[in-house]
Design an enzyme around this catalytic site. Structure first.
Site, PDB file in Angstrom:
ATOM      1  N   ASP A  33       1.024  -1.269   0.143  1.00 31.09           N
ATOM      2  CA  ASP A  33       0.039  -0.073  -0.039  1.00 31.09           C
ATOM      3  C   ASP A  33       0.828   1.098   0.050  1.00 31.09           C
ATOM      4  O   ASP A  33       1.044   1.934   0.980  1.00 31.09           O
ATOM      5  CB  ASP A  33      -0.839   0.064   1.474  1.00 31.09           C
ATOM      6  CG  ASP A  33      -2.037   1.045   1.140  1.00 31.09           C
ATOM      7  OD1 ASP A  33      -2.269   1.511   0.128  1.00 31.09           O
ATOM      8  OD2 ASP A  33      -2.741   1.125   2.221  1.00 31.09           O
ATOM      9  N   LYS A  34       1.580   1.618  -1.174  1.00 26.13           N
ATOM     10  CA  LYS A  34       2.664   2.549  -1.202  1.00 26.13           C
ATOM     11  C   LYS A  34       2.078   3.777  -0.648  1.00 26.13           C
ATOM     12  O   LYS A  34       2.782   4.621  -0.188  1.00 26.13           O
ATOM     13  CB  LYS A  34       3.086   2.667  -2.727  1.00 26.13           C
ATOM     14  CG  LYS A  34       3.923   1.177  -3.120  1.00 26.13           C
ATOM     15  CD  LYS A  34       4.037   1.503  -4.436  1.00 26.13           C
ATOM     16  CE  LYS A  34       5.080   0.510  -4.909  1.00 26.13           C
ATOM     17  NZ  LYS A  34       6.456   0.384  -4.526  1.00 26.13           N
ATOM     18  N   THR A  50       7.173   2.389  -0.501  1.00 22.56           N
ATOM     19  CA  THR A  50       8.335   3.382  -0.427  1.00 22.56           C
ATOM     20  C   THR A  50       7.901   4.578  -1.133  1.00 22.56           C
ATOM     21  O   THR A  50       7.683   4.562  -2.390  1.00 22.56           O
ATOM     22  CB  THR A  50       9.703   2.961  -0.688  1.00 22.56           C
ATOM     23  OG1 THR A  50      10.390   1.884  -0.038  1.00 22.56           O
ATOM     24  CG2 THR A  50      10.787   3.999  -0.933  1.00 22.56           C
ATOM     25  N   ASN A  66       9.633  -8.110  -8.664  1.00 20.70           N
ATOM     26  CA  ASN A  66       9.412  -6.977  -8.998  1.00 20.70           C
ATOM     27  C   ASN A  66      10.503  -6.052  -9.309  1.00 20.70           C
ATOM     28  O   ASN A  66      11.333  -6.237  -8.738  1.00 20.70           O
ATOM     29  CB  ASN A  66       8.360  -6.215  -7.922  1.00 20.70           C
ATOM     30  CG  ASN A  66       9.270  -5.566  -6.803  1.00 20.70           C
ATOM     31  OD1 ASN A  66       9.604  -4.342  -7.165  1.00 20.70           O
ATOM     32  ND2 ASN A  66       9.768  -6.084  -5.853  1.00 20.70           N
ATOM     33  N   ARG A  67       9.971  -5.093 -10.176  1.00 21.81           N
ATOM     34  CA  ARG A  67      10.882  -3.981 -10.668  1.00 21.81           C
ATOM     35  C   ARG A  67      10.238  -2.806 -10.811  1.00 21.81           C
ATOM     36  O   ARG A  67      10.281  -1.852 -11.819  1.00 21.81           O
ATOM     37  CB  ARG A  67      11.920  -4.241 -11.980  1.00 21.81           C
ATOM     38  CG  ARG A  67      11.079  -4.695 -13.053  1.00 21.81           C
ATOM     39  CD  ARG A  67      11.736  -4.791 -14.284  1.00 21.81           C
ATOM     40  NE  ARG A  67      11.020  -5.211 -15.630  1.00 21.81           N
ATOM     41  CZ  ARG A  67      10.893  -6.474 -16.122  1.00 21.81           C
ATOM     42  NH1 ARG A  67      11.420  -7.449 -15.382  1.00 21.81           N
ATOM     43  NH2 ARG A  67      10.222  -6.686 -16.937  1.00 21.81           N
ATOM     44  N   GLY A 119      10.275   0.121  -8.999  1.00 17.63           N
ATOM     45  CA  GLY A 119      10.981   1.360  -9.089  1.00 17.63           C
ATOM     46  C   GLY A 119      10.477   2.739  -8.295  1.00 17.63           C
ATOM     47  O   GLY A 119      10.356   3.831  -8.637  1.00 17.63           O
ATOM     48  N   PHE A 120       9.684   2.050  -7.203  1.00 16.00           N
ATOM     49  CA  PHE A 120       9.398   3.447  -6.422  1.00 16.00           C
ATOM     50  C   PHE A 120       8.119   4.056  -7.139  1.00 16.00           C
ATOM     51  O   PHE A 120       8.274   5.272  -6.806  1.00 16.00           O
ATOM     52  CB  PHE A 120      10.289   4.237  -5.893  1.00 16.00           C
ATOM     53  CG  PHE A 120      11.319   3.410  -5.002  1.00 16.00           C
ATOM     54  CD1 PHE A 120      11.256   2.447  -4.481  1.00 16.00           C
ATOM     55  CD2 PHE A 120      12.720   4.346  -4.662  1.00 16.00           C
ATOM     56  CE1 PHE A 120      12.184   1.712  -3.383  1.00 16.00           C
ATOM     57  CE2 PHE A 120      13.404   3.809  -3.742  1.00 16.00           C
ATOM     58  CZ  PHE A 120      13.341   2.609  -2.905  1.00 16.00           C
ATOM     59  N   ASN A 166      15.149   3.246   3.049  1.00 18.10           N
ATOM     60  CA  ASN A 166      15.263   2.392   2.306  1.00 18.10           C
ATOM     61  C   ASN A 166      16.422   2.812   1.250  1.00 18.10           C
ATOM     62  O   ASN A 166      16.281   3.455   0.397  1.00 18.10           O
ATOM     63  CB  ASN A 166      14.007   2.131   1.114  1.00 18.10           C
ATOM     64  CG  ASN A 166      14.008   1.009   0.411  1.00 18.10           C
ATOM     65  OD1 ASN A 166      15.057   0.305  -0.115  1.00 18.10           O
ATOM     66  ND2 ASN A 166      12.908   0.443  -0.137  1.00 18.10           N
ATOM     67  N   SER A 218      16.676  -1.154  -2.145  1.00 23.08           N
ATOM     68  CA  SER A 218      15.959  -1.739  -3.402  1.00 23.08           C
ATOM     69  C   SER A 218      16.981  -1.875  -4.681  1.00 23.08           C
ATOM     70  O   SER A 218      17.836  -0.821  -4.759  1.00 23.08           O
ATOM     71  CB  SER A 218      14.700  -0.805  -3.538  1.00 23.08           C
ATOM     72  OG  SER A 218      14.155  -1.214  -4.875  1.00 23.08           O
ATOM     73  N   ASN A 273      15.665  -1.709  -7.402  1.00 25.13           N
ATOM     74  CA  ASN A 273      15.115  -1.069  -8.874  1.00 25.13           C
ATOM     75  C   ASN A 273      15.507   0.080  -9.160  1.00 25.13           C
ATOM     76  O   ASN A 273      14.570   1.014  -9.759  1.00 25.13           O
ATOM     77  CB  ASN A 273      13.717  -1.451  -8.707  1.00 25.13           C
ATOM     78  CG  ASN A 273      13.508  -3.140  -8.520  1.00 25.13           C
ATOM     79  OD1 ASN A 273      13.903  -3.923  -9.448  1.00 25.13           O
ATOM     80  ND2 ASN A 273      12.799  -3.425  -7.621  1.00 25.13           N
ATOM     81  N   THR A 274      16.271   1.094  -8.148  1.00 28.35           N
ATOM     82  CA  THR A 274      16.778   2.421  -8.529  1.00 28.35           C
ATOM     83  C   THR A 274      17.996   2.566  -8.902  1.00 28.35           C
ATOM     84  O   THR A 274      18.714   2.064  -7.921  1.00 28.35           O
ATOM     85  CB  THR A 274      16.085   3.497  -7.393  1.00 28.35           C
ATOM     86  OG1 THR A 274      14.635   3.313  -7.194  1.00 28.35           O
ATOM     87  CG2 THR A 274      16.447   4.761  -7.363  1.00 28.35           C
ATOM     88  N   LYS A 293      16.797  -0.411   6.170  1.00 32.42           N
ATOM     89  CA  LYS A 293      16.397  -1.424   5.518  1.00 32.42           C
ATOM     90  C   LYS A 293      17.639  -1.615   4.659  1.00 32.42           C
ATOM     91  O   LYS A 293      17.996  -1.183   3.884  1.00 32.42           O
ATOM     92  CB  LYS A 293      15.208  -1.064   4.563  1.00 32.42           C
ATOM     93  CG  LYS A 293      14.697  -2.688   4.159  1.00 32.42           C
ATOM     94  CD  LYS A 293      13.210  -2.403   3.668  1.00 32.42           C
ATOM     95  CE  LYS A 293      12.575  -3.567   3.259  1.00 32.42           C
ATOM     96  NZ  LYS A 293      11.332  -3.529   2.650  1.00 32.42           N
ATOM     97  N   ASN A 333      15.378  -6.686   2.374  1.00 31.97           N
ATOM     98  CA  ASN A 333      14.604  -6.292   1.193  1.00 31.97           C
ATOM     99  C   ASN A 333      14.566  -7.427   0.189  1.00 31.97           C
ATOM    100  O   ASN A 333      15.093  -8.492   0.587  1.00 31.97           O
ATOM    101  CB  ASN A 333      15.487  -5.007   0.547  1.00 31.97           C
ATOM    102  CG  ASN A 333      14.347  -3.963  -0.125  1.00 31.97           C
ATOM    103  OD1 ASN A 333      13.607  -4.488  -0.928  1.00 31.97           O
ATOM    104  ND2 ASN A 333      14.645  -2.675  -0.067  1.00 31.97           N
ATOM    105  N   THR A 334      14.507  -7.086  -1.096  1.00 33.92           N
ATOM    106  CA  THR A 334      14.260  -8.410  -2.175  1.00 33.92           C
ATOM    107  C   THR A 334      15.835  -8.482  -2.553  1.00 33.92           C
ATOM    108  O   THR A 334      16.717  -7.941  -2.127  1.00 33.92           O
ATOM    109  CB  THR A 334      13.572  -8.022  -3.232  1.00 33.92           C
ATOM    110  OG1 THR A 334      14.093  -6.688  -3.873  1.00 33.92           O
ATOM    111  CG2 THR A 334      12.132  -7.586  -2.711  1.00 33.92           C
ATOM    112  N   GLY A 391       9.598 -13.774  -1.282  1.00 38.99           N
ATOM    113  CA  GLY A 391       8.935 -14.631  -1.084  1.00 38.99           C
ATOM    114  C   GLY A 391       9.882 -16.012  -0.673  1.00 38.99           C
ATOM    115  O   GLY A 391      10.714 -16.114  -0.016  1.00 38.99           O
TER     116      GLY A 391
END
Length: 341
Positions: free
Chosen positions: A66-67, A87, A112-113, A115-116, A174, A177, A179-180, A218, A247-248, A271
């Site tokens: 729930d960003k 995030t 997931n990617r 990207g915030f 964070n 991640s 993805n950034t 994190k 994190n992932t 997961g």
């Protein structure tokens, strides 16, 4: 059982299997029922106080689901003891190109990617102003805007902190991640020292005469023990209140054969394949800090047994995300019942 045999099957088929569209539809439904969420009976009380915040139970919703805080009252009604939104970044941003969310069903995992993707710190602050007090503590995960150069990251984070400080019960920084671009470089000693010093100064200024609100870091599961040790040294020097582990991951170890076709997709994996590594990191941090630094354990928690083992490894609190997708709301209730005296 009803969730896994009926509801989950229907959800996974919805929108032609487009995971992100299903996510948005489900979140929209939860947002719609949020106004009546207060009448829903909650689970057993397992109250504990961690880094100065009192949590009704130790099971929280991890950041990312729930960003933008659209369905906040619903999460407490589903049994969560706290919620972490975000995030969120200083500037609104659309995130990475779609598709960017993939279910790996045989592995009970997600890549997931995203990207915030979020509406920005000020939009979240405005939403929280309208919403008013929540029934459970609120964590807010802060990240770097993609348009902001890494060299200017400190002010980017500080701006988000200023916009949201009055609303958060704690703030998660964070820096992990995948993805950034460039974000994970903020886990390096020099960059992290500058970032935490800047955020500590900003938070103390915002707090005034009151105690500074908790700031947590994190970290990624892909760090070596040596790198984690350096992060902990910097955290200790700047009064960090706790760590979120983890994190992932960029690793693709532990995937089921049926999911190998998706293993090439860029992004962070969450997961079931992360269960062991996340627990190892929590155990390492707990031992390195003699159990004195509170840890939120997250990664691959999909059963009450996973939750107990994470707590035994040294976690003070727990977060779920991917396990919630695969197991449904019953997961939160099962964990809390198992933890009840």
């Amino acid at each position: 059982m009803v969730y896994k045999s009926v509801v989950r099957k229907a959800l996974f088929r919805m929108h032609g299997g487009d995971a992100e569209r299903v996510h948005e539809t489900t979140l929209g439904l939860l947002a719609a029922v949020s106004p009546v969420a207060k009448v829903v009976k909650r689970g057993p009380k397992l109250e504990r106080t961690v880094f100065g915040v009192t949590f009704p139970n130790p099971v929280g919703l991890a950041a990312g689901l729930d960003k933008n805080g659209r369905a906040l009252p619903a999460w407490g009604a589903l049994g969560f003891g706290f919620v972490e939104v975000g995030t969120v970044t200083r500037h609104p941003q659309p995130g990475n190109p779609k598709p960017r969310l993939f279910r790996l069903r045989g592995s009970e995992a997600i890549i997931n990617r995203m990207g915030f993707n979020n509406d920005g710190a000020q939009a979240l602050a405005d939403r929280l102003d309208r919403l008013g007090p929540l029934s459970v503590p609120l964590g807010i995960s802060l990240g770097k805007s993609k348009v902001t150069p890494v060299e200017e990251a400190v002010e980017d984070y500080r701006a988000s902190l200023r916009a949201l400080y009055r609303h958060g019960d704690y703030f998660a920084i964070n820096i992990s991640s995948p993805n950034t671009p460039g974000l994970r470089s903020l886990q390096d000693r020099g960059a992290l020292t500058e970032l935490l010093a800047g955020l500590d100064e900003a938070a103390r200024g915002l707090a005034g005469a009151a105690p500074r609100k908790p700031i947590l870091v994190k970290i990624a599961p892909d760090l070596t023990d040596e790198a984690i040790g350096e992060v902990l040294e910097v955290c200790a020097a700047h009064d960090v209140s706790g760590l979120i582990a983890t994190n992932t991951t960029l690793s693709r170890d532990g995937l089921a054969p049926s999911d190998r076709a998706l293993a090439h997709e860029a992004g962070g994996l969450s997961g079931r394949p992360l269960t062991g590594r996340a627990r190892e990191v929590v155990r390492f941090v707990s031992r390195r800090t003699d159990g004195k630094l509170p840890i939120i354990g997250v990664g691959g928690i999909a059963s009450a047994d996973d939750a107990k083992r994470m707590l035994d490894a040294g976690a003070s609190l727990l977060q779920v995300y991917t396990g919630f997708i695969y197991e449904g709301p019953g997961l939160v209730r099962r964990i809390n019942r198992a933890l009840a005296p």
